[in-house]
Design a protein around this motif. Structure first.
Motif, PDB file in Angstrom:
ATOM      1  N   ASP A  47       5.204   6.591   2.597  1.00 23.87           N
ATOM      2  CA  ASP A  47       5.304   7.378   3.824  1.00 23.87           C
ATOM      3  C   ASP A  47       6.623   7.151   4.547  1.00 23.87           C
ATOM      4  OD1 ASP A  47       2.834   8.436   3.405  1.00 23.87           O
ATOM      5  OD2 ASP A  47       1.775   6.970   4.638  1.00 23.87           O
ATOM      6  N   GLY A  48       7.384   6.166   4.082  1.00 23.78           N
ATOM      7  CA  GLY A  48       8.649   5.868   4.719  1.00 23.78           C
ATOM      8  C   GLY A  48       8.513   5.087   6.006  1.00 23.78           C
ATOM      9  N   ILE A  49       7.304   4.659   6.335  1.00 23.72           N
ATOM     10  CA  ILE A  49       7.082   3.927   7.583  1.00 23.72           C
ATOM     11  C   ILE A  49       7.208   2.435   7.352  1.00 23.72           C
ATOM     12  CG2 ILE A  49       5.418   3.488   9.435  1.00 23.72           C
ATOM     13  CD1 ILE A  49       4.173   6.180   8.800  1.00 23.72           C
ATOM     14  N   GLY A  50       6.688   1.965   6.228  1.00 27.94           N
ATOM     15  CA  GLY A  50       6.637   0.535   5.969  1.00 27.94           C
ATOM     16  C   GLY A  50       5.391  -0.059   6.586  1.00 27.94           C
ATOM     17  N   ILE A  51       4.963  -1.165   6.044  1.00 30.24           N
ATOM     18  CA  ILE A  51       3.719  -1.772   6.490  1.00 30.24           C
ATOM     19  C   ILE A  51       3.956  -2.946   7.440  1.00 30.24           C
ATOM     20  CG2 ILE A  51       3.475  -3.505   4.661  1.00 30.24           C
ATOM     21  CD1 ILE A  51       0.506  -2.564   4.436  1.00 30.24           C
ATOM     22  N   GLY A  52       5.219  -3.244   7.720  1.00 27.85           N
ATOM     23  CA  GLY A  52       5.528  -4.341   8.635  1.00 27.85           C
ATOM     24  C   GLY A  52       4.871  -4.137   9.988  1.00 27.85           C
ATOM     25  N   GLY A  53       4.204  -5.168  10.473  1.00 26.33           N
ATOM     26  CA  GLY A  53       3.498  -5.090  11.744  1.00 26.33           C
ATOM     27  C   GLY A  53       2.030  -4.796  11.607  1.00 26.33           C
ATOM     28  N   ALA A  54       1.596  -4.346  10.436  1.00 25.35           N
ATOM     29  CA  ALA A  54       0.177  -4.046  10.219  1.00 25.35           C
ATOM     30  C   ALA A  54      -0.605  -5.339  10.002  1.00 25.35           C
ATOM     31  CB  ALA A  54       0.009  -3.126   9.030  1.00 25.35           C
ATOM     32  N   ASP A  55      -1.888  -5.291  10.306  1.00 28.83           N
ATOM     33  CA  ASP A  55      -2.811  -6.393  10.023  1.00 28.83           C
ATOM     34  C   ASP A  55      -3.867  -5.892   9.056  1.00 28.83           C
ATOM     35  OD1 ASP A  55      -2.048  -8.731  11.793  1.00 28.83           O
ATOM     36  OD2 ASP A  55      -2.153  -7.136  13.284  1.00 28.83           O
ATOM     37  N   LEU A  56      -3.960  -6.532   7.903  1.00 24.92           N
ATOM     38  CA  LEU A  56      -4.928  -6.162   6.886  1.00 24.92           C
ATOM     39  C   LEU A  56      -6.074  -7.172   6.901  1.00 24.92           C
ATOM     40  CD1 LEU A  56      -1.851  -5.543   5.733  1.00 24.92           C
ATOM     41  CD2 LEU A  56      -3.133  -4.678   3.795  1.00 24.92           C
ATOM     42  N   ILE A  57      -7.300  -6.684   6.997  1.00 22.04           N
ATOM     43  CA  ILE A  57      -8.470  -7.564   7.052  1.00 22.04           C
ATOM     44  C   ILE A  57      -9.304  -7.330   5.795  1.00 22.04           C
ATOM     45  CG2 ILE A  57     -10.500  -8.258   8.350  1.00 22.04           C
ATOM     46  CD1 ILE A  57      -9.210  -7.166  10.853  1.00 22.04           C
ATOM     47  N   VAL A  58      -9.356  -8.337   4.940  1.00 22.69           N
ATOM     48  CA  VAL A  58     -10.152  -8.276   3.724  1.00 22.69           C
ATOM     49  C   VAL A  58     -11.559  -8.782   4.051  1.00 22.69           C
ATOM     50  CG1 VAL A  58     -10.379  -9.065   1.340  1.00 22.69           C
ATOM     51  CG2 VAL A  58      -8.102  -8.696   2.329  1.00 22.69           C
ATOM     52  N   ILE A  59     -12.567  -7.968   3.788  1.00 21.96           N
ATOM     53  CA  ILE A  59     -13.957  -8.376   3.999  1.00 21.96           C
ATOM     54  C   ILE A  59     -14.583  -8.508   2.615  1.00 21.96           C
ATOM     55  CG2 ILE A  59     -16.140  -7.889   5.152  1.00 21.96           C
ATOM     56  CD1 ILE A  59     -14.690  -6.130   7.116  1.00 21.96           C
ATOM     57  N   ARG A  90     -11.040  -6.575  -7.544  1.00 24.52           N
ATOM     58  CA  ARG A  90      -9.595  -6.746  -7.690  1.00 24.52           C
ATOM     59  C   ARG A  90      -8.901  -6.594  -6.334  1.00 24.52           C
ATOM     60  NH1 ARG A  90      -7.242  -5.963 -12.677  1.00 24.52           N
ATOM     61  NH2 ARG A  90      -5.373  -6.654 -11.551  1.00 24.52           N
ATOM     62  N   PRO A  91      -8.961  -7.626  -5.508  1.00 20.08           N
ATOM     63  CA  PRO A  91      -8.263  -7.538  -4.222  1.00 20.08           C
ATOM     64  C   PRO A  91      -6.753  -7.402  -4.376  1.00 20.08           C
ATOM     65  CG  PRO A  91      -9.046  -9.771  -4.626  1.00 20.08           C
ATOM     66  CD  PRO A  91      -9.668  -8.906  -5.671  1.00 20.08           C
ATOM     67  N   ASP A  92      -6.210  -7.890  -5.490  1.00 19.63           N
ATOM     68  CA  ASP A  92      -4.764  -7.774  -5.697  1.00 19.63           C
ATOM     69  C   ASP A  92      -4.334  -6.322  -5.779  1.00 19.63           C
ATOM     70  OD1 ASP A  92      -6.307  -7.957  -8.178  1.00 19.63           O
ATOM     71  OD2 ASP A  92      -4.385  -7.708  -9.193  1.00 19.63           O
ATOM     72  N   ILE A  93      -5.166  -5.490  -6.434  1.00 15.45           N
ATOM     73  CA  ILE A  93      -4.839  -4.066  -6.529  1.00 15.45           C
ATOM     74  C   ILE A  93      -4.901  -3.417  -5.152  1.00 15.45           C
ATOM     75  CG2 ILE A  93      -5.625  -1.847  -7.450  1.00 15.45           C
ATOM     76  CD1 ILE A  93      -6.502  -3.252  -9.951  1.00 15.45           C
ATOM     77  N   ALA A  94      -5.898  -3.786  -4.343  1.00 14.14           N
ATOM     78  CA  ALA A  94      -6.026  -3.206  -3.006  1.00 14.14           C
ATOM     79  C   ALA A  94      -4.834  -3.580  -2.126  1.00 14.14           C
ATOM     80  CB  ALA A  94      -7.332  -3.675  -2.377  1.00 14.14           C
ATOM     81  N   LEU A  95      -4.419  -4.835  -2.187  1.00 14.55           N
ATOM     82  CA  LEU A  95      -3.283  -5.270  -1.368  1.00 14.55           C
ATOM     83  C   LEU A  95      -1.994  -4.593  -1.813  1.00 14.55           C
ATOM     84  CD1 LEU A  95      -4.154  -9.081  -1.203  1.00 14.55           C
ATOM     85  CD2 LEU A  95      -4.246  -7.460   0.705  1.00 14.55           C
ATOM     86  N   SER A  96      -1.807  -4.479  -3.114  1.00 12.31           N
ATOM     87  CA  SER A  96      -0.610  -3.809  -3.632  1.00 12.31           C
ATOM     88  C   SER A  96      -0.596  -2.335  -3.245  1.00 12.31           C
ATOM     89  CB  SER A  96      -0.562  -3.969  -5.155  1.00 12.31           C
ATOM     90  OG  SER A  96       0.541  -3.270  -5.691  1.00 12.31           O
ATOM     91  N   MET A  97      -1.762  -1.698  -3.334  1.00 13.88           N
ATOM     92  CA  MET A  97      -1.853  -0.276  -2.999  1.00 13.88           C
ATOM     93  C   MET A  97      -1.563  -0.047  -1.518  1.00 13.88           C
ATOM     94  SD  MET A  97      -5.108   2.242  -3.561  1.00 13.88           S
ATOM     95  CE  MET A  97      -5.058   3.960  -3.030  1.00 13.88           C
ATOM     96  N   ALA A  98      -2.051  -0.925  -0.668  1.00 13.78           N
ATOM     97  CA  ALA A  98      -1.787  -0.789   0.765  1.00 13.78           C
ATOM     98  C   ALA A  98      -0.286  -0.833   1.042  1.00 13.78           C
ATOM     99  CB  ALA A  98      -2.506  -1.890   1.536  1.00 13.78           C
ATOM    100  N   ASN A  99       0.386  -1.763   0.408  1.00 13.14           N
ATOM    101  CA  ASN A  99       1.841  -1.876   0.588  1.00 13.14           C
ATOM    102  C   ASN A  99       2.548  -0.622   0.097  1.00 13.14           C
ATOM    103  OD1 ASN A  99       4.378  -2.853   1.088  1.00 13.14           O
ATOM    104  ND2 ASN A  99       4.207  -4.639  -0.244  1.00 13.14           N
ATOM    105  N   ASP A 100       2.149  -0.143  -1.091  1.00 13.99           N
ATOM    106  CA  ASP A 100       2.818   1.018  -1.687  1.00 13.99           C
ATOM    107  C   ASP A 100       2.558   2.296  -0.902  1.00 13.99           C
ATOM    108  OD1 ASP A 100       3.734  -0.685  -3.607  1.00 13.99           O
ATOM    109  OD2 ASP A 100       2.211  -0.153  -5.089  1.00 13.99           O
ATOM    110  N   LEU A 101       1.351   2.476  -0.378  1.00 12.77           N
ATOM    111  CA  LEU A 101       1.027   3.691   0.365  1.00 12.77           C
ATOM    112  C   LEU A 101       1.921   3.848   1.584  1.00 12.77           C
ATOM    113  CD1 LEU A 101      -2.880   3.822   0.255  1.00 12.77           C
ATOM    114  CD2 LEU A 101      -1.290   5.469  -0.741  1.00 12.77           C
ATOM    115  N   PHE A 102       2.115   2.759   2.313  1.00 16.76           N
ATOM    116  CA  PHE A 102       2.946   2.844   3.508  1.00 16.76           C
ATOM    117  C   PHE A 102       4.409   3.000   3.145  1.00 16.76           C
ATOM    118  CE2 PHE A 102      -0.882   1.474   5.470  1.00 16.76           C
ATOM    119  CZ  PHE A 102      -0.795   1.860   6.791  1.00 16.76           C
ATOM    120  N   ALA A 103       4.823   2.406   2.031  1.00 24.44           N
ATOM    121  CA  ALA A 103       6.213   2.555   1.599  1.00 24.44           C
ATOM    122  C   ALA A 103       6.507   4.006   1.236  1.00 24.44           C
ATOM    123  CB  ALA A 103       6.479   1.640   0.406  1.00 24.44           C
TER     124      ALA A 103
END
Length: 305
Positions: free
Chosen positions: A184-196, A169-182
């Motif tokens: 923290d109050g930092i936001g994920i803008g500027g990050a690079d996510l590499i799916v292997i 379920r890559p959709d869950i991983a991508l959603s979780m990455a976005n939510d985790l940074f949100a």
């Protein structure tokens, strides 16, 4: 990237009409105004006899085009990263999303996944690296850190027993990455996510999550695995490429992790150059190139004898 970069490379297209017009004017001045009324077969002999001057030898004809070409090059924004720019670039993390579905963990693809992840960590160029793993659910293994050695030990122990529930379920991983940074109050803008991954489970929901990440300033990239379990569905690199495209990135085979990292680095540098921090991170030489156009412009106004 410590070399020269172009902040506005699309301006290079403007060189085409400049060069085309210069060639056309040069051809038109083949023999001055006589070219339009004298038979072309006679032009050569007349020039050799000195009866006609060759307009192509008049360098003044090219001055406007030389000035225009220099101005175009200045508009492309040739620039160089300042020494302190690395500090800005290190703020945005690399996040590895590792597919630990059975099609990978029970096949040689697992070793390729571990090798690709190790390559990314070794070539991160001081960027903090975070790791997430996913199967039927997603888990954060390590928050972004610059301690690559500790992450390598985590990668080495991944196996078929790592995930409690099988699936992809890559959709869950991508959603979780976005939510985790949100959170923290930092936001994920500027990050690079590499799916292997081998592309399993890449559906519309995953594409939507990738597009959502792109909308907030992150980029999704992918490294594709092909040596999967014979009992599993065939690898689907096309779906991974679509996922990366939806996330504003690109996909490549896992064996080509370094070339993909170079593309990521180039994209980040260009993004940094367009950001609000650009004045603190790059030095634009375009204004100095404009000075080089002044001599050609001045010569156009000189008195001709």
């Amino acid at each position: 990237m410590s070399g020269l970069l172009l902040l506005r490379p699309w301006w290079l297209l403007a060189l085409l009409p400049v060069l085309g017009l210069a060639w056309w004017v040069r051809q038109r001045r083949l023999a001055g105004d006589w070219a339009g009324i004298i038979d072309p077969a006679l032009l050569g002999p007349l020039r050799r006899l000195g009866a006609l001057t060759d307009g192509r030898r008049d360098a003044a004809l090219l001055l406007p085009f030389i000035a225009a070409a220099v101005i175009v090059l200045a508009l492309t924004g040739p620039a160089r990263l300042l020494p302190g720019a690395v500090a800005y670039r290190a703020l945005d993390p690399l996040i590895l999303l590792l597919d630990l579905s059975p099609s990978i963990t029970t096949a040689p693809a697992l070793a390729d996944l571990q090798a690709a992840a190790a390559t990314v960590m070794a070539d991160a160029q001081e960027r903090p690296v975070g790791i997430m793993v996913y199967g039927a659910d997603a888990y954060l293994v390590s928050a972004p850190t610059s301690d690559a050695a500790s992450l390598e030990s985590l990668i080495a122990v991944l196996d078929r027993e790592t995930m409690p529930v099988s699936g992809s379920r890559p959709d869950i991983a991508l959603s979780m990455a976005n939510d985790l940074f949100a959170q923290d109050g930092i936001g994920i803008g500027g990050a690079d996510l590499i799916v292997i991954s081998d592309g399993g489970g890449t559906d519309k929901q995953a594409l939507d999550e990738a597009a959502r990440l792109r909308a907030v300033g992150a980029r999704v990239w992918a490294l594709t695995l092909d040596k999967t379990s014979p009992e599993a569905p065939a690898p689907d690199p096309a779906s991974l490429a679509a996922l990366a495209q939806a996330g504003g990135g690109a996909a490549a085979p896992a064996a080509e992790a370094r070339p993909l990292l170079q593309r990521i680095d180039s994209a980040r540098t260009a993004r940094l150059a367009r950001s609000d921090d650009a004045t603190d991170a790059v030095r634009d030489f375009g204004r100095w190139l404009l000075i080089l156009a002044l001599p050609a412009a001045a010569l156009m106004f000189r008195r001709r004898r």
